[in-house]
Structure formats: C-alpha cells, structure tokens
Design an enzyme around this catalytic site. Structure first.
Site, mmCIF file in Angstrom:
data_model
loop_
_atom_site.group_PDB
_atom_site.id
_atom_site.type_symbol
_atom_site.label_atom_id
_atom_site.label_comp_id
_atom_site.label_asym_id
_atom_site.label_seq_id
_atom_site.Cartn_x
_atom_site.Cartn_y
_atom_site.Cartn_z
ATOM 1 N N LYS A 118 -78.953 -36.311 36.860
ATOM 2 C CA LYS A 118 -77.769 -35.932 36.078
ATOM 3 C C LYS A 118 -77.999 -36.054 34.588
ATOM 4 O O LYS A 118 -77.451 -35.291 33.806
ATOM 5 C CB LYS A 118 -76.565 -36.808 36.459
ATOM 6 C CG LYS A 118 -75.834 -36.374 37.705
ATOM 7 C CD LYS A 118 -74.452 -37.028 37.708
ATOM 8 C CE LYS A 118 -73.697 -36.764 38.996
ATOM 9 N NZ LYS A 118 -72.449 -37.542 39.062
ATOM 10 N N LYS A 200 -77.979 -27.704 49.319
ATOM 11 C CA LYS A 200 -76.650 -28.019 49.843
ATOM 12 C C LYS A 200 -75.539 -27.282 49.100
ATOM 13 O O LYS A 200 -75.658 -27.060 47.902
ATOM 14 C CB LYS A 200 -76.410 -29.525 49.680
ATOM 15 C CG LYS A 200 -76.206 -30.249 50.993
ATOM 16 C CD LYS A 200 -76.104 -31.726 50.760
ATOM 17 C CE LYS A 200 -74.806 -32.265 51.311
ATOM 18 N NZ LYS A 200 -74.807 -33.718 51.438
ATOM 19 N N LYS A 203 -70.464 -28.192 44.227
ATOM 20 C CA LYS A 203 -69.572 -27.669 43.191
ATOM 21 C C LYS A 203 -70.300 -27.526 41.869
ATOM 22 O O LYS A 203 -69.789 -26.909 40.944
ATOM 23 C CB LYS A 203 -68.286 -28.478 43.079
ATOM 24 C CG LYS A 203 -68.419 -29.935 42.844
ATOM 25 C CD LYS A 203 -67.045 -30.612 42.988
ATOM 26 C CE LYS A 203 -67.209 -32.046 43.438
ATOM 27 N NZ LYS A 203 -66.021 -32.635 44.016
#
Ligand code: TRP
Length: 333
Positions: A118, A200, A203
C-alpha cells in the site's frame, strides 16, 4: 478461554467503509457470516478508524459507514443475534491500540506485506496510522476476547501478528488476552476479477468492469458478465488452466449451491455466452432482495442508527472490561 456465561466461541470481524461493496465481498465474506450466524457469538465492526489511515473524504464518510452497515443488515445479519457497530463509536479501540503499540516491536509491523504494497514508493509520506493499521486491528480483535477471526486470506498475516502481540503481552503482564485464530473459509473465498481472473475481485482495481458492485442494476450486471475475460476454447468446464470460465462457474456454484458435476452437466454442449447469461441471471436474482432492503434502510436511517447505537453500547460493555484488565496488568491508573 471462554468468559463466564459465554457458551459459544466468539468471532470478530471488521470491514472498511471505503465505498462500493462488491460480489466478492458478498460471496466471500458477508454471506458466510450470515450463514454461520448461529455457530459463533458474532461481533461485526465497520472499521472507520482504519479507513482514515489513507486520505478520505470527510463529507461522504458518515454515509459510507452507514452504507456498509446497511448491506450487512440487508444480507441478513440479524442485530438480535450479533453485535453490529461502528469502530469510532467505541473509544476503547484507540486506547487499546496505543497500549499495544507500546509492547509491539517496530520490526514485526515493518514486515507486514500489505503495508509494503500500500505504501510502495511513498513509504516516507504515508501516515504513521497506515503503518500502525495492523496494531489497531489487533486491538479490535483482542478487546472482544475473540477466539476466531473470519477473514480473507489477504488478512491472515495481520491476524498472525495479532496472535504474536497477544502472546507477547501475556508473557510480560500475565494471562490477560485471548489468543485468536484466523478462520479462512474456502467457499466463495476466491471470487476473481472479471477483467483479469488471475487476481482477486477488488475495490481498488481501477477498472469498474472488473467487479460487480452490490448496487449494480440488472443491465449493468449483464453487461459486465458479457464482457468478462474468458479464453478461446469452447467447452464449459471447471479447469484451473482456464481461470476466466472457472471463475464464472465458481460464482454460479456459490450462488446455486449445485455440485461441480451438476453444473458441468447443465452446461454440456452450451457456449460461453450461455454461461455468462445464466451467471448474470443468478446474480441478479440473488442481489435483488438485498438491494431492495438496502435502499429501504438508507432512505430512512432511523432504524439503522438505532441498531448501531445499541451495537456500540453492547460492544462498549465488553471492551471496557478488557481495557480495565489491561490497565490493571500494566499498572496504569
Ligand atoms: N483489515 C481488514 C480488511 O481490510 C479489516 C479489519 C479491521 C478487520 N479490523 C479487523 C478484520 C479485525 C478482522 C478483524 O479486510
């Protein structure tokens, strides 16, 4: 370690209110929680304090938090049988996170792969909160003496860190914290992206066609499935070499509950287009009642707010006791 009067094992899980829940969230997590509602003493938390570890929009955040809660209730979570609440309503989360910060080595947190992904090249400019995210998550779990933590496999490392922190705490200050276990369910666990079926459904994928949003209209759902990436073969069959078709079949299987053999027989001799249409129909049919209920809940927030207020009250009662034990063990106060 069960608490007196507690007959079932407690499960705790959290979901971020970052907008737009999708079919992967529903089939991989929410639906399982609803199905297993009576197997555990369940505590579910909308983790808005985790949401603010990265830049967010204050003007829409409160609605986004309620929106997630509304999907959970619409999907069948029964507030009479579980605790559903918002993390920032219970201040013990921040308080325990601070205390755990003081017993957690930097190196343990620095190893978290999600932080590395991230933060990426922005490692020096992301917030301290983003680094500390897993310690807050440990506080969430440990406050409720949770035995199990149902999560997706991407969260396994965080739950393992939580175990390590609990054990380190107990070694230093005595047996105060329950050491939890991750619970990673197979069914529906891996709903893949429609544009790249090797990753996967998520969002954070910039392509909105990669996922079915729970609020998508029937027309949008049909369109997205029709354009889903497949391959140049024709036979409709579960085959790890053909991730696109296998993903569509997996969604169909989770929605219908049919066996692989039944499904392959059903689609024998049919083309990919036919499968896509049937998957779309099954999805539309499954989401329609959820969407109706979700929209009702969001159009008048009175009931939803009362559910969250009583959830927070019940959560506080449990959290307060754990925090008191921690204070006592650490010699605070
Ligand atoms: N990190 C989790 C996720 O992104 C959300 C979360 C926060 C959570 N606190 C938790 C999950 C505690 C389980 C238990 O999915």
């Amino acid at each position: 370690m069960k608490q007196p009067g507690q007959s079932r094992r407690r499960a705790f899980s959290g979901v971020q209110p970052s907008g737009g829940l999708h079919l992967g969230n529903y089939l991989g997590a929410i639906r399982n929680w609803v199905l297993h509602q009576d197997d555990f003493d369940n505590v579910f938390c909308v983790v808005d304090l985790h949401r603010v570890t990265v830049p967010h929009d204050p003007a829409t955040q409160r609605t986004a938090t309620r929106d997630v809660a509304a999907w959970y209730l619409a999907a069948g979570l029964d507030p009479g049988r579980c605790i559903l609440f918002v993390q920032s309503h219970v201040s013990a989360h921040s308080e325990l996170a601070w205390l755990l910060n003081c017993v957690t080595p930097m190196g343990w947190v620095g190893r978290m792969t999600q932080f590395k992904e991230k933060s990426g090249a922005a490692r020096e400019s992301v917030s301290v909160g983003l680094f500390d995210y897993p310690v807050l998550m440990a506080a969430d779990i440990l406050l409720y003496d949770a035995h199990v933590v149902p999560v997706g496999d991407d969260q396994k490392q965080h739950v393992e860190l939580c175990r390590d922190i609990a054990q380190a705490f107990n070694r230093r200050f005595g047996p105060v914290l329950v050491v939890p276990e991750p619970l990673i369910r197979e069914v529906g666990a891996r709903i893949m992206s429609l544009d790249d079926p090797t990753s996967k459904m998520s969002k954070s994928n910039p392509n909105p066609r990669s996922r079915i949003e729970l609020g998508d209209s029937p027309k949008t759902i049909r369109k997205k499935f029709a354009r889903a990436t497949t391959d140049s073969l024709t036979e409709v069959r579960f085959d790890p070499e053909r991730p696109g078709i296998t993903n569509l079949l997996g969604i169909f299987r989770t929605l219908t509950g049919w066996s692989e053999a039944q499904i392959e027989a059903h689609f024998a001799g049919k083309l990919y287009g036919h499968l896509k249409k049937e998957v779309a129909d099954a999805t539309i049919q499954a989401l329609e009642p959820l969407q109706r209920r979700h929209d009702e809940l969001m159009s008048d927030l009175t009931w939803l707010e009362s559910v969250l207020a009583s959830g927070a009250e019940r959560a506080r009662t449990i959290a307060r006791k754990t925090l008191a034990r921690v204070h006592e063990a650490m010699g605070l106060g």
